[in-house]
Design an enzyme around this catalytic site. Structure first.
Site, PDB file in Angstrom:
ATOM      1  CB  SER A   1      -8.560   2.442   5.243  1.00 23.01           C
ATOM      2  OG  SER A   1      -8.912   3.801   5.189  1.00 23.01           O
TER       3      SER A   1
ATOM      4  CE  LYS B   1      -3.767   2.234   2.539  1.00 22.53           C
ATOM      5  NZ  LYS B   1      -4.690   2.172   3.695  1.00 22.53           N
TER       6      LYS B   1
ATOM      7  CB  SER C   1      -7.188   4.605   2.285  1.00 23.15           C
ATOM      8  OG  SER C   1      -6.656   3.920   3.410  1.00 23.15           O
TER       9      SER C   1
END
Length: 477
Positions: free
Chosen positions: A180, A81, A156
């Site tokens: 997220s 990520k 996210s």
């Protein structure tokens, strides 16, 4: 389409490598091939590091041939990520302010995965500074959903969720402040696990004791979630009350029989949830009962959770990004500026009130778990939505006042600090994924994964691949 290898779990791939039936170089080649097949459709992987990955895979194979001790994730290719710093590789946070940023050091989560033998192949897309549960930014554009490429993948951790659903990789790292890990898990039909505070340390340069955000895994199986936790769990420099280590996650015992589960679709607060989400999930309640769970419609008293979440999030945003917003507001999206300014405006009265609210919320959590083992609720209030939107302007007919309103189902549980796992919960008639979130008491992370594995055994929803990643039967033959 996807090869037979890319359809396997991380547990299976690492087992094949360890036994010598598969090399790290072969695993990497298959991983890269799948990126090249599907990434153009979903824009999940936005930075690649294939040359160094090839060197690392060769070194992994040579070390294995020489009889070296192998890590839990030895030879497993993995993108990371882009909110995590990766040494020597662009780490942009999805922001123009950091578009060319190349850190010198790995963040702790990345370092632990590397130490376990994972091979870094690139970075996955994020919303700017991880703000909001829809993955788009001005640096790399929008990530879309493998199950419907005109829809949001969530965020996210939307890039990693899309990569896992599209069979680019079986396992990935994410983080979760207001959903997220859980909302992209729900949108992309994968598991997203938010552990208890400190189980995987997630430091903040401005506030080492920040507790709202968590680091955690995403995967298509609970066994892979547990594998990630084995490689990543354990204390760092800050004492958090965590006593769990990687070894605690070494074996799963899938079980729902006798579990006392309270469930709610509106959290006792009339939280709006789209009727189609409720319809799909309500149809799954019988699965828990058939597995031996004891279900009752009941909820934690979340009446103080909104205040706890909003004040803590605002404080954390101001702490982490206040300086950047003051100096270069033109480089930051308006939602982040709003959240930072909200934090900078906090006064003593607001902080005192939030502390009292958190105390009451903690008492409500304790009271709930005197009667129940788990709390079950929708992971997301909406179905995957039009990827061109910034966020849904209304939820089930209720207008959104801020960019966070449609994430409230996840934010409420974040405020409690409990461990929570998003679980695939089925599909709508049009084929869009829907997900649950299941929460346990503090530091009951292992019991939570066991319960999630019990539900997985009864459903196997994550086995259903999106059309762009259906098994290539010709290659399989």
């Amino acid at each position: 389409m996807v090869s037979q290898l890319q359809a396997l779990s991380a547990v299976e791939i690492t087992s094949l490598i360890r036994s010598g039936q598969l090399s790290a170089r072969e695993a990497l080649a298959s991983h890269i091939d799948q990126i090249q097949k599907v990434n153009e459709s979903i824009n999940a992987v936005v930075i690649t590091d294939f040359e160094r990955a090839a060197e690392a895979a060769t070194a992994a194979d040579e070390a294995q041939a020489q009889g070296a001790e192998l890590g839990l994730l030895h030879g497993l290719p993995m993108t990371h990520k882009d909110t995590f710093n990766t040494a020597g590789l662009r780490s942009t946070q999805g922001s123009p302010a950091f578009a060319e940023n190349v850190p010198e050091h790995d963040d702790l989560q990345i370092a632990r995965l590397k130490a376990a033998g994972a091979i870094r192949t690139g970075k996955t897309n994020v919303p700017e500074f991880g703000a909001g549960s829809h993955t788009f930014n001005e640096v790399f554009g929008t990530t879309t959903n493998p199950y419907a490429t005109d829809k949001s993948a969530g965020g996210s951790s939307g890039g990693v969720a899309a990569a896992i659903a599209a069979r680019i990789q079986p396992l990935g790292d994410g983080s979760d402040m207001g959903g997220s890990l859980r909302i992209p898990g729900s949108f992309c039909n994968v598991f997203g696990f938010r552990p208890s505070y400190g189980v995987i340390p997630l430091g903040s340069a401005g506030n080492a004791h920040a507790w709202l955000a968590r680091s955690g895994p995403m995967a298509r199986t609970v066994a892979d979630v547990a594998l990630f936790m084995q490689a990543s769990a354990g204390n760092d420099k800050i004492h958090t009350g965590n006593t769990l280590s990687g070894q605690d996650f070494a074996s799963l015992h899938p079980e729902l029989k006798g579990a006392r589960i309270g469930y709610s679709f509106d959290f006792g607060l009339n939280v709006p949830v789209e009727p189609e989400v409720i319809e799909v999930l309500r149809g799954q309640l019988a699965v828990f009962e058939q597995a031996g769970a004891i279900l009752e419609e009941a909820t934690i008293d979340f009446s103080d959770a909104d205040e706890v979440f909003s004040v803590t999030r605002a404080f954390d945003f101001a702490t982490g990004l206040g300086g950047l917003v003051r100096e270069h507001p033109e480089l930051v999206k308006p939602e982040v500026i709003w959240n930072v300014n909200k934090g900078l405006a906090l006064d003593a009265d607001a902080m005192i009130s939030a502390a009292a609210a958190r105390t009451r919320l903690g008492e409500a959590v304790d009271s709930y778990f005197e009667r129940f083992d788990f709390f079950l609720s929708p992971a997301a209030q909406v179905l995957p939505f039009d990827a061109t939107w910034r966020y849904p302007e209304q939820i089930a007919g209720v207008p959104s006042e801020t960019y966070l309103d449609w994430m409230r189902s996840a934010c409420l549980l974040s405020a409690t600090s409990l461990p929570v796992i998003a679980m695939p919960g089925g599909f709508t008639a049009s084929g869009l994924p829907v997900g649950w979130q299941l929460a346990a008491n503090h530091y009951r992370d292992v019991e939570l994964l066991n319960a999630a594995a019990g539900y997985e055994e009864a459903t196997h929803f994550a086995d259903r691949a999106p059309a762009l990643a259906q098994l290539d039967t010709e290659a399989a033959q």
